[in-house]
Design a protein around this motif. Structure first.
Motif, PDB file in Angstrom:
ATOM      1  N   ASP A 190       0.822  -1.218   0.000  1.00  0.00           N
ATOM      2  CA  ASP A 190       0.000   0.000   0.000  1.00  0.00           C
ATOM      3  C   ASP A 190       0.853   1.265   0.000  1.00  0.00           C
ATOM      4  O   ASP A 190       0.366   2.355   0.348  1.00  0.00           O
ATOM      5  CB  ASP A 190      -0.916   0.003   1.234  1.00  0.00           C
ATOM      6  CG  ASP A 190      -1.881  -1.170   1.237  1.00  0.00           C
ATOM      7  OD1 ASP A 190      -2.349  -1.550   0.152  1.00  0.00           O
ATOM      8  OD2 ASP A 190      -2.143  -1.704   2.337  1.00  0.00           O
ATOM      9  N   ALA A 191       2.128   1.142  -0.377  1.00  0.00           N
ATOM     10  CA  ALA A 191       3.032   2.294  -0.340  1.00  0.00           C
ATOM     11  C   ALA A 191       2.670   3.293  -1.429  1.00  0.00           C
ATOM     12  O   ALA A 191       2.202   2.932  -2.512  1.00  0.00           O
ATOM     13  CB  ALA A 191       4.479   1.834  -0.501  1.00  0.00           C
ATOM     14  N   ASN A 192       2.905   4.592  -1.166  1.00  0.00           N
ATOM     15  CA  ASN A 192       2.635   5.638  -2.150  1.00  0.00           C
ATOM     16  C   ASN A 192       3.896   6.053  -2.906  1.00  0.00           C
ATOM     17  O   ASN A 192       3.958   7.139  -3.485  1.00  0.00           O
ATOM     18  CB  ASN A 192       2.010   6.857  -1.464  1.00  0.00           C
ATOM     19  CG  ASN A 192       2.851   7.351  -0.299  1.00  0.00           C
ATOM     20  OD1 ASN A 192       4.063   7.126  -0.246  1.00  0.00           O
ATOM     21  ND2 ASN A 192       2.185   8.029   0.643  1.00  0.00           N
ATOM     22  N   ALA A 219      10.616   2.506  -0.946  1.00  0.00           N
ATOM     23  CA  ALA A 219       9.974   2.265   0.352  1.00  0.00           C
ATOM     24  C   ALA A 219      10.855   1.399   1.231  1.00  0.00           C
ATOM     25  O   ALA A 219      11.035   1.669   2.424  1.00  0.00           O
ATOM     26  CB  ALA A 219       8.609   1.604   0.145  1.00  0.00           C
ATOM     27  N   ALA A 243       4.622   4.595   8.280  1.00  0.00           N
ATOM     28  CA  ALA A 243       3.455   4.067   7.573  1.00  0.00           C
ATOM     29  C   ALA A 243       2.507   5.188   7.186  1.00  0.00           C
ATOM     30  O   ALA A 243       1.898   5.168   6.106  1.00  0.00           O
ATOM     31  CB  ALA A 243       2.735   3.044   8.454  1.00  0.00           C
ATOM     32  N   GLU A 244       2.369   6.208   8.033  1.00  0.00           N
ATOM     33  CA  GLU A 244       1.473   7.313   7.738  1.00  0.00           C
ATOM     34  C   GLU A 244       1.984   8.167   6.584  1.00  0.00           C
ATOM     35  O   GLU A 244       1.210   8.639   5.751  1.00  0.00           O
ATOM     36  CB  GLU A 244       1.297   8.172   8.995  1.00  0.00           C
ATOM     37  CG  GLU A 244       0.304   9.302   8.827  1.00  0.00           C
ATOM     38  CD  GLU A 244       0.097  10.089  10.116  1.00  0.00           C
ATOM     39  OE1 GLU A 244      -0.554  11.145  10.059  1.00  0.00           O
ATOM     40  OE2 GLU A 244       0.599   9.637  11.169  1.00  0.00           O
ATOM     41  N   SER A 245       3.314   8.337   6.512  1.00  0.00           N
ATOM     42  CA  SER A 245       3.877   9.208   5.484  1.00  0.00           C
ATOM     43  C   SER A 245       4.118   8.510   4.151  1.00  0.00           C
ATOM     44  O   SER A 245       4.025   9.139   3.093  1.00  0.00           O
ATOM     45  CB  SER A 245       5.201   9.814   5.986  1.00  0.00           C
ATOM     46  OG  SER A 245       6.141   8.786   6.267  1.00  0.00           O
ATOM     47  N   THR A 246       4.429   7.215   4.186  1.00  0.00           N
ATOM     48  CA  THR A 246       4.781   6.513   2.943  1.00  0.00           C
ATOM     49  C   THR A 246       3.837   5.374   2.600  1.00  0.00           C
ATOM     50  O   THR A 246       3.848   4.869   1.480  1.00  0.00           O
ATOM     51  CB  THR A 246       6.212   5.945   3.032  1.00  0.00           C
ATOM     52  OG1 THR A 246       6.248   4.926   4.050  1.00  0.00           O
ATOM     53  CG2 THR A 246       7.221   7.040   3.353  1.00  0.00           C
ATOM     54  N   GLY A 247       3.055   4.897   3.578  1.00  0.00           N
ATOM     55  CA  GLY A 247       2.162   3.769   3.330  1.00  0.00           C
ATOM     56  C   GLY A 247       2.824   2.421   3.510  1.00  0.00           C
ATOM     57  O   GLY A 247       2.165   1.386   3.370  1.00  0.00           O
ATOM     58  N   VAL A 248       4.119   2.391   3.807  1.00  0.00           N
ATOM     59  CA  VAL A 248       4.814   1.114   4.014  1.00  0.00           C
ATOM     60  C   VAL A 248       4.762   0.753   5.497  1.00  0.00           C
ATOM     61  O   VAL A 248       4.980   1.598   6.361  1.00  0.00           O
ATOM     62  CB  VAL A 248       6.288   1.198   3.524  1.00  0.00           C
ATOM     63  CG1 VAL A 248       7.074   2.238   4.313  1.00  0.00           C
ATOM     64  CG2 VAL A 248       6.969  -0.163   3.642  1.00  0.00           C
ATOM     65  N   SER A 249       4.453  -0.495   5.783  1.00  0.00           N
ATOM     66  CA  SER A 249       4.403  -0.978   7.164  1.00  0.00           C
ATOM     67  C   SER A 249       5.439  -2.077   7.335  1.00  0.00           C
ATOM     68  O   SER A 249       5.882  -2.685   6.361  1.00  0.00           O
ATOM     69  CB  SER A 249       3.009  -1.513   7.506  1.00  0.00           C
ATOM     70  OG  SER A 249       2.662  -2.581   6.640  1.00  0.00           O
TER      71      SER A 249
END
Length: 784
Positions: A481-483, A489, A548-554
């Motif tokens: 779900d990364a942007n 990421a 995760a909030e800034s890039t979407g990577v967890s």
């Protein structure tokens, strides 16, 4: 309850043939089941729902080829080589010696096929090569990738160095060997093959140590502790009864009980995944309570024979009175052990179930099989008189017409209750002080005996590579779900982790086929069980939300070190809630038994004192190494404190019930509050003392076992029984009861009306006895 147990005891005595046949049939049935249905034991310590387990589950989903490679249960061996002083491993002679070892390892059937590929073949990654060759391959690969990607060569070399199985000085190296199967496939023959393969290099002058699950040294108990405990118990019982036959009865019933219990647990291994230590802990507890429960009933049976000539009647009364206390005491132990389920830890739940089963069997045997055996022996139940030892009624008030020691002691406590009360509390508080330094950890190679090969292999790796090499962390990064592009990421995650002070190296070691998930290996500067590594895991996890909030990577942290930390943390967090549940349960149960507010309250507070004192003594000796009694001080095994609370709660209530119910009997029958304390204490003290000495001996015998958990558990249980029986129940509780006087038995009228009467003292049973027998009991001073 006393009435029903009275009838059961009387029936068992008279219909001994039926009762004995039923128990014999059960024993045979369990034996057949154990021989035909048993399965392997599995020592895994995962806890569903922990952060490390969630990351492990994600990795298994995204990397299906790695499914089943749980770091806590993976089967393998690590050969650690060290060059002789003044030499390095890259000399032709030393390389040849290591190659010869690996050639023999390839001949072991259970070595995975991928590891059997010859080093000259291109074969799949994982082929066994000596550390020098592996180091060269990794360095060449890293330099080639750096040229292709245009990345700095020094970074590539640092990454290769972090992965290399050869240290920078080329003096220590290792080879990781994967095996097929699980722990149940590890046999003594396999261990011999693994060990023998190292002899070639040792003959050539290299130091070779072996670690890993395949090479773990066998440390499980072999029955010696049980024999020692039984021997000491036999001596105490002989001194107690002055009769060989009477002394043998509790031992006989205990042996039958633990046989059925252990066989039942063996049967359960065919249907459940049980750890190898589960049966030992269950037997340890089952053996101790089985002897004690039988001791209480046999001693009461002897006392009843002074009241009635009808031996069946005496057996019925013994089971109806002492048996009531046995049932209640056993119930408290069982409930406390079953309550371990609320902690939510599977292996701890299994231990509680197994131990509760053995206690359940011990209770059933005490109230059914024991009176049947008494019926079998008849008038020979107290035969085999030992010369120079008196055959006394342990519940008699006097010895030779004089007040006995127990009665004189109780009267002294009653006269000045504050002195022993303050002294007892202060003593336990002082012993408890080291508990503030309690540290928890799971058993690992780092905590193993320094004399074992696995621990020496661990130490060699730490000396050669640094402490972090033994416990790398694995971060699983999810960029689905990364942007931003996945590669970027993953780079963000690596950069974030590398910025941590305790990180020596962080690099991507694998990316899945979809390219959306990466495995990142993190090498800490600190060792697996050090606080620095624990703080690092917390810090990495704490940074995940913002990224995760800034890039979407967890991402999540897993690996053996992270899993062990999560298990220990979950257990430590559960300690206080479980203690609250157990103490609350103790209060409710004792409220039913004693029909008093303050008696349960003081009992629960006394239990807390004995628990913290036990923690203090265990930490001082096993963790801090006080007195030099332990050669290898280590953090306390993570699940021991919770398990100890459950067991000690039940044992503490045993002694509370056996002592204080006698005090309540006297008070209800008209004695003053202080006199009731003295007389009631006298009636129960000697039996409880003998029972406590037996239980301490059984538990203490396990201190001589080599397994660290069993050793520390044996000590802790022995210490807990000593503190609770001899200080809390025989010093503090009588003092408190005497100090409170009539107030000790206060109960609000509204509560008295709604509480069920469990009749633990057997008052209803007394009403069933013929009038002339009750008069006779009063004449001889029977407590009821």
């Amino acid at each position: 309850m006393a009435t029903y147990l009275y009838r059961m005891g009387k029936f068992a005595y008279r219909r001994k043939g039926v009762v004995l046949a039923a128990w014999l049939a059960l024993l045979i049935l369990m034996g057949v089941g154990a021989a035909t249905l048993s399965g392997p034991t599995k020592d895994t310590f995962s806890i569903p729902g922990t952060p490390a387990q969630q990351a492990q589950d994600l990795m298994a989903e995204r990397f299906p080829e790695a499914a089943g490679s749980d770091p806590m249960s993976a089967l393998g061996a690590r050969y650690v080589f060290a060059a002789p002083d003044g030499q390095t491993l890259d000399s032709p002679e030393n390389q040849a010696a290591m190659d010869e070892v690996l050639a023999q390892v390839r001949q072991i059937d259970q070595v995975q096929d991928v590891a059997k590929a010859e080093p000259t073949e291109a074969g799949p990654p994982g082929a066994l090569v000596n550390p020098v060759v592996a180091d060269a391959q990794l360095t060449a690969m890293a330099e080639g990738q750096a040229q292709e990607q245009g990345s700095p060569a020094e970074v590539a070399v640092d990454n290769a160095r972090a992965l290399s199985p050869l240290n920078e000085d080329k003096t220590v190296g290792y080879v990781q060997v994967p095996f097929d199967g699980d722990f149940s496939d590890v046999t003594s023959e396999l261990k011999d093959e693994v060990t023998a393969a190292a002899d070639v290099a040792r003959d050539a002058g290299l130091t070779v140590q072996i670690s890993g699950s395949v090479a773990q040294d066998a440390e499980m108990p072999g029955g010696t502790a049980e024999l020692i405990g039984l021997a000491v118990a036999a001596v105490v019982l002989i001194l107690t009864f002055g009769s060989l036959v009477a002394a043998g009865l509790p031992l006989l019933t205990a042996i039958i009980g633990i046989s059925i219990g252990s066989l039942g647990i063996t049967v359960a291994t065919g249907f459940m995944d049980l750890g190898s230590m589960t049966p030992t802990l269950a037997i340890m507890i089952g053996l101790a309570v089985a002897i004690d429960y039988s001791l209480f009933i046999v001693s009461r049976f002897k006392h009843e024979l002074t009241v009635t000539q009808d031996r069946a009647e005496a057996a019925g009364r013994a089971v109806g009175t002492a048996g009531s206390a046995v049932v209640f005491a056993g119930l408290t132990v069982i409930i406390a052990l079953l309550a371990l389920r609320v902690v939510g830890i599977p292996f701890l739940t299994d231990m509680g179930l197994a131990a509760a089963f053995t206690v359940f069997i011990a209770v059933l045997i005490a109230i059914t099989l024991l009176p049947g055996i008494l019926g079998l022996f008849g008038r020979k139940a107290f035969a085999g008189k030992v010369p120079f030892l008196p055959q006394r009624d342990l519940e008699d008030d006097a010895e030779g017409g004089k007040k006995n020691i127990a009665l004189r002691y109780a009267e002294a406590v009653v006269r000045r209750p504050l002195v022993p009360l303050i002294a007892g509390v202060l003593l336990l508080v002082l012993v408890a002080l080291p508990a503030s330094a309690l540290r928890l950890a799971l058993p690992t190679e780092a905590t193993g005996d320094p004399a074992t090969s696995s621990r020496q292999a661990y130490d060699l790796v730490e000396e050669g590579f640094g402490p972090g090499k033994n416990g790398p962390l694995l971060v699983v990064a999810d960029a689905r779900d990364a942007n931003l592009p996945a590669e970027e990421a993953f780079g963000e995650v690596v950069g974030l982790i590398s910025a941590e002070d305790d990180v020596l190296n962080a690099q991507i070691v694998a990316v899945n086929e979809a390219g959306d998930t990466a495995q990142i290996m993190v090498t800490p500067r600190s060792g697996p069980s050090e606080q620095g590594t624990m703080d690092l895991v917390d810090s990495i996890r704490g940074a995940e939300a913002e990224l995760a909030e800034s890039t979407g990577v967890s991402f999540g942290v897993t690996g053996q070190t992270a899993m062990e930390l999560d298990v220990s943390e979950r257990l430590l967090d559960a300690l206080v809630p479980y203690l609250a549940v157990v103490v609350g349960l103790a209060f409710i149960l004792l409220l039913l038994v004693f029909r008093s507010i303050l008696v349960p309250l003081t009992a629960a507070l006394g239990f807390l004192l004995s628990i913290v004192a036990t923690f203090g003594a265990t930490v001082a000796i096993f963790q801090e190494g006080w007195g030099g009694l332990i050669a290898n001080p280590q953090p306390i095994v993570s699940f021991m404190p919770i398990f100890l609370i459950g067991v000690v709660f039940g044992l503490a209530m045993d002694y509370q019930v056996f002592l204080v119910t006698r005090m309540r009997e006297e008070y209800v029958h008209g004695a003053s509050a202080k006199k009731a304390v003295a007389i009631g204490f006298n009636h129960g003290a000697r039996v409880v003392s003998a029972a406590a000495v037996i239980m301490i001996s059984v538990f203490a015998a396990f201190i001589f076992e080599s397994n660290a958990l069993i050793k520390s558990m044996g000590f802790a249980l022995a210490a807990a029984v000593f503190f609770d029986a001899f200080i809390v129940r025989m010093v503090i509780i009588p003092s408190v009861m005497a100090f409170l006087g009539d107030k000790a038995w206060w109960l609000p009228k509204w509560l008295d009306k709604i509480l069920p009467n469990v009749d633990i003292e057997g008052e209803k049973l007394r009403q069933l006895l013929p009038e002339e027998e009750r008069k006779e009991e009063v004449a001889v001073g029977s407590p009821g």
